[in-house]
Scaffold this active site. Sequence first.
Site, short mmCIF file in Angstrom:
data_model
loop_
_atom_site.label_atom_id
_atom_site.label_comp_id
_atom_site.label_asym_id
_atom_site.label_seq_id
_atom_site.Cartn_x
_atom_site.Cartn_y
_atom_site.Cartn_z
N HIS A 75 21.69 -16.24 -20.54
CA HIS A 75 22.60 -17.40 -20.48
C HIS A 75 21.85 -18.71 -20.52
O HIS A 75 22.34 -19.74 -20.06
CB HIS A 75 23.48 -17.31 -19.22
CG HIS A 75 24.49 -16.22 -19.27
ND1 HIS A 75 25.08 -15.67 -18.16
CD2 HIS A 75 25.02 -15.55 -20.33
CE1 HIS A 75 25.92 -14.71 -18.53
NE2 HIS A 75 25.90 -14.62 -19.83
N CYS A 109 17.05 -32.72 -36.23
CA CYS A 109 17.95 -32.53 -37.38
C CYS A 109 19.15 -33.48 -37.31
O CYS A 109 19.96 -33.51 -38.23
CB CYS A 109 18.41 -31.07 -37.47
SG CYS A 109 19.70 -30.64 -36.29
P1 NAD Z 1 28.10 -13.16 -9.66
O1 NAD Z 1 28.15 -14.39 -8.82
O2 NAD Z 1 29.29 -12.83 -10.47
O3 NAD Z 1 27.76 -11.88 -8.75
C1 NAD Z 1 26.67 -11.85 -7.85
C2 NAD Z 1 26.61 -10.47 -7.24
O4 NAD Z 1 25.44 -10.39 -6.45
C3 NAD Z 1 27.80 -10.16 -6.33
O5 NAD Z 1 28.20 -8.81 -6.54
C4 NAD Z 1 27.21 -10.35 -4.91
O6 NAD Z 1 27.82 -9.52 -3.95
C5 NAD Z 1 25.78 -9.93 -5.14
N1 NAD Z 1 24.81 -10.54 -4.21
C6 NAD Z 1 24.80 -11.79 -3.71
N2 NAD Z 1 23.68 -12.00 -2.97
C7 NAD Z 1 22.98 -10.84 -3.03
C8 NAD Z 1 21.74 -10.42 -2.48
N3 NAD Z 1 20.98 -11.22 -1.74
N4 NAD Z 1 21.31 -9.17 -2.75
C9 NAD Z 1 22.04 -8.32 -3.50
N5 NAD Z 1 23.23 -8.66 -4.04
C10 NAD Z 1 23.69 -9.92 -3.83
O7 NAD Z 1 26.81 -13.29 -10.55
P2 NAD Z 1 26.52 -12.78 -12.03
O8 NAD Z 1 26.98 -11.39 -12.18
O9 NAD Z 1 25.11 -13.13 -12.31
O10 NAD Z 1 27.46 -13.67 -12.94
C11 NAD Z 1 27.55 -15.06 -12.73
C12 NAD Z 1 27.18 -15.98 -13.86
O11 NAD Z 1 26.83 -17.20 -13.22
C13 NAD Z 1 25.96 -15.60 -14.63
O12 NAD Z 1 26.32 -15.70 -15.93
C14 NAD Z 1 24.91 -16.67 -14.33
O13 NAD Z 1 24.50 -17.26 -15.53
C15 NAD Z 1 25.61 -17.75 -13.60
N6 NAD Z 1 24.95 -18.22 -12.34
C16 NAD Z 1 23.61 -18.31 -12.28
C17 NAD Z 1 23.01 -18.73 -11.11
C18 NAD Z 1 21.51 -18.83 -11.10
O14 NAD Z 1 20.89 -19.13 -12.11
N7 NAD Z 1 20.87 -18.52 -9.97
C19 NAD Z 1 23.77 -19.05 -10.00
C20 NAD Z 1 25.17 -18.96 -10.10
C21 NAD Z 1 25.74 -18.52 -11.29
#
Ligand code: NAD
Length: 272
Positions: free
Chosen positions: A131, A162
């Site tokens: 992403h 560009c």
């Molecule tokens: P999500 O927020 O949909 O899901 C996160 C999952 O991780 C949940 O199931 C949650 O229960 C679990 N979780 C949270 N803390 C945890 C831990 N310490 N240990 C184990 N599990 C844990 O995240 P996603 O599936 O990555 O999708 C969200 C989208 O948001 C992605 O596309 C991403 O690009 C973006 N995003 C990125 C960031 C970042 O760069 N750190 C932060 C927020 C969102």
Amino acid sequence: MSTEDLIKQAATDLVESNYSIALTGAGISTESNVPDFRGTKGIWTTDKEAEAKAYERYGLFLRDPKAYWEEMLGSRGTYGGFYEEIRKAEPNPGHYALAELEKMGILKCVITQNIDGLHRKAGSERVLEYHGSIDKLRCLSCGSRLAVEEVSLEELPPRCKCGAALKYDVVHFKESIPLDVMEGSEKEALKCDLVLICGTSAVVYPFANLPKMARYHSGKSGLTNVKIIEVNAEPTPLTHEGISDYLIQGKTGEVLPKIAEEGRRISHKAQD
Ligand code: NAD
């Protein structure tokens, strides 16, 4: 099986694999104080308005790149603040454990949904940022990527050589995944014999297809014998649909270092 037994099993599976990859999501960075979207304290869970706004961001860029940049830099909204918060974050033991597994020659690559750059900061070298990244800008016209520091943001929108307006490399809702990253990730999913999935709710597509591609290689009938392991705070659709072989329920910052340590122990024992 107890969590400790599952950790030992995961370490054994990793050491025995020929080509392991990790797929990571926002959950691996919550212990670095970067909030996720859909966990219990996630941004979308607690602020539905922010979620609705995020769905409009890509359309805003296409219609009015200047207004998009004003919003992203914080002069119109609060999103600039979120990126600044992420830039201050440091990797946690979960990120370092994956970097260590790569150095041990076990993990061949990390494919992350995260935009925070923490895997690279922790020392992982082969990272595919599915992403995109907050550290880069991308041209939708010619595909060039530029480091944020290389581009002046004094006049908005910033422009590519560009001539087209640049946007953040970050893939917004309703935007396609850049072809180079999409193809690279699919290649890895079809090549690997083990997938370690860390901290993702596995509901964001097309990323969530990658474990399914590993499980049911297209063109072949039935299941592959690829090992699929989840480390997550809670079960996900991959757990419920039987895509993963097993879930290690817990925090990535606690479970992954134990897997790496056990992996090191087993590898050393095998060399003795
Ligand atoms: P999500 O927020 O949909 O899901 C996160 C999952 O991780 C949940 O199931 C949650 O229960 C679990 N979780 C949270 N803390 C945890 C831990 N310490 N240990 C184990 N599990 C844990 O995240 P996603 O599936 O990555 O999708 C969200 C989208 O948001 C992605 O596309 C991403 O690009 C973006 N995003 C990125 C960031 C970042 O760069 N750190 C932060 C927020 C969102």
